[in-house]
Design an enzyme around this catalytic site. Sequence first.
Site, PDB file in Angstrom:
ATOM      1  N   CYS A   1      14.660  10.782   4.164  1.00 51.14           N
ATOM      2  CA  CYS A   1      14.769  10.531   5.542  1.00 51.14           C
ATOM      3  C   CYS A   1      15.975  10.734   6.390  1.00 51.14           C
ATOM      4  CB  CYS A   1      14.417   9.133   5.974  1.00 51.14           C
ATOM      5  SG  CYS A   1      15.116   7.890   4.867  1.00 51.14           S
TER       6      CYS A   1
ATOM      7  N   GLY B   1       4.774   5.216  12.805  1.00 53.10           N
ATOM      8  CA  GLY B   1       5.581   3.763  13.141  1.00 53.10           C
ATOM      9  C   GLY B   1       5.218   3.518  14.601  1.00 53.10           C
TER      10      GLY B   1
ATOM     11  N   GLY C   1       8.168   5.249   7.251  1.00 56.44           N
ATOM     12  CA  GLY C   1       7.165   6.830   7.225  1.00 56.44           C
ATOM     13  C   GLY C   1       7.708   7.244   8.444  1.00 56.44           C
ATOM     14  N   SER C   2       6.605   8.009   9.055  1.00 53.62           N
ATOM     15  CA  SER C   2       7.028   8.960  10.087  1.00 53.62           C
ATOM     16  C   SER C   2       7.008   8.196  11.495  1.00 53.62           C
ATOM     17  CB  SER C   2       5.900  10.025  10.162  1.00 53.62           C
ATOM     18  OG  SER C   2       4.753   9.570  10.533  1.00 53.62           O
TER      19      SER C   2
ATOM     20  N   LYS D   1       0.775  -1.160   0.140  1.00 59.08           N
ATOM     21  CA  LYS D   1      -0.066   0.041  -0.018  1.00 59.08           C
ATOM     22  C   LYS D   1       0.739   1.209  -0.115  1.00 59.08           C
ATOM     23  CE  LYS D   1      -1.482   2.725   3.177  1.00 59.08           C
ATOM     24  NZ  LYS D   1      -1.378   4.001   2.509  1.00 59.08           N
TER      25      LYS D   1
ATOM     26  N   GLU E   1      10.985   1.756   9.317  1.00 55.37           N
ATOM     27  CA  GLU E   1      12.147   2.758   8.860  1.00 55.37           C
ATOM     28  C   GLU E   1      11.466   4.077   8.999  1.00 55.37           C
ATOM     29  OE1 GLU E   1      14.984   2.257   8.049  1.00 55.37           O
ATOM     30  OE2 GLU E   1      15.233   0.189   7.561  1.00 55.37           O
TER      31      GLU E   1
ATOM     32  N   GLU F   1      12.044  17.255  12.673  1.00 56.11           N
ATOM     33  CA  GLU F   1      12.209  16.908  11.318  1.00 56.11           C
ATOM     34  C   GLU F   1      11.692  17.851  10.412  1.00 56.11           C
ATOM     35  OE1 GLU F   1      10.859  12.878   9.655  1.00 56.11           O
ATOM     36  OE2 GLU F   1      12.570  12.914   8.552  1.00 56.11           O
TER      37      GLU F   1
END
Length: 463
Positions: free
Chosen positions: A269, A218, A213-214, A162, A235, A366
Amino acid sequence: MTIDGQAVQTTGTFGVVNPATGEVAEQAPDASREQLDQAMAAAAAALPEWRRDEPARRKALQAAADLMFARSEEIGRILTLEQGKPLGDATMEVIGAGVWLKYFADLELPREVIQDDDAAFVEVVRRPMGVVAAITPWNYPLLLAIWKLAPALLAGNTMVLKPSPFTPLSSLKLGEVLREVLPPGVLNVVTGGDGLGAWMTSHDVPRKISFTGSVATGKRVAAAAAPDLKRVTLELGGNDPAILLDDADPAAVADKLFGAAFMNNGQVCSAIKRVYVPESLYGDVVEALAAKASAAKVGDGFAEGVQFGPVNNKPQYERVSELVADALAGGARAAAGGKPIDGPGYFFEPTILADISDGARIVDEEQFGPALPIVKYNDLEEAISRANGTHFGLSGSVWGTDAERASEVAARLECGTAWVNTHLALAPHQPFGGFKWSGVGVENGPWGLYGFTELQVVHRSKA
Ligand code: NAD
């Protein structure tokens, strides 16, 4: 979408925005719960045959790589449309996907004999986990999907993928293209909103969730996986520091620093997200980076000679705008850029922020966009502790003419990759992952492959 090797339509759709215009460019399918169930069932049904035939898997991954090389521009155009990156970079992303597929197609799945004597023959082997649910972000939609797909499929798993709702089109195309080389059900691609991701992580079929993702999402993924003890690889975000030592040469390192901070318009990232510079070099470093930022050509990714496209989506564009405005309001100086670019689309000036320190949001959080804070330091020990003083721990770098000394400092960084005189040097054979909140587990290399396997001991008694 691709379910069980077939093209599948949905009743609902959602708009995909071209970030260079801010207008909806295409409609993407919005999967129903039943369609997700079908995709999971197809992946489960394809497992027994797929896990049995390792040579067939290697052949399929090779063929998939060849398709990426052959169709890189066609898929690259889709990426530019939905992601915004310049067409050359988008095409390179697809070629990169081919490189990763080729690497994994040849990677060994080890079997280790740990005992062979009169009593027993004992082997440790790697078994597939089952169905993998793969969830990806919008910055490198195609490449990051392949980082999951190639090792997962090589290990004998099947997959439901997805992509992010901001960039679904390239993954839909991937599913379509790979129907040519993968048996039905081995790769299913479904698209929808964030809720579809949550359905996947709480679905009872997958045994493994591979998520990029973030940090915030996560953590939700980890919580959703826990009741069923699904395996996870996460990740997540980063806030990578680059520390310049006092023997660094600003003119010599400026190109690499700038490249690693602004690659993909800062939406990486493990991009450099803050730079620590000794007072003696501060003015020169700010000036060199500001010159590069001011000279950069920003525009529609389809236009010739464009270096950076727009920020990918409106929420992210607003976030970058807010973080930069907050820094300026707090007394920072825009040595280059500092504001959105007038006109349609989510364009933002490549921005260098000087006279700023830890405590400013754009240093501590971030930013994931084209704005880089440059922080002055007087004491190296303090710079190292500030670099480490965060929940993030993805990667970092140390720069200096004396590479031995720089390596000693790099060894003290609390992060998954510590670079010396470079940053963002990623490769298929290098494991990539984060310490602390930046992740769980790694991708790439044999270690990434092992993350899609369970260890099994096969103990044959001879007694
Ligand atoms: P995000 O967390 O918002 O979304 C990532 C994916 O998760 C999307 O597909 C989204 O639809 C899905 N999702 C959202 N809510 C979910 C839920 N509750 N359950 C399951 N899935 C859900 O992240 P993003 O904004 O798309 O990506 C940017 C972030 O990704 C940045 O923080 C960046 O640092 C990080 N990132 C990390 C790596 C890495 O390898 N460490 C690589 C690229 C990006």
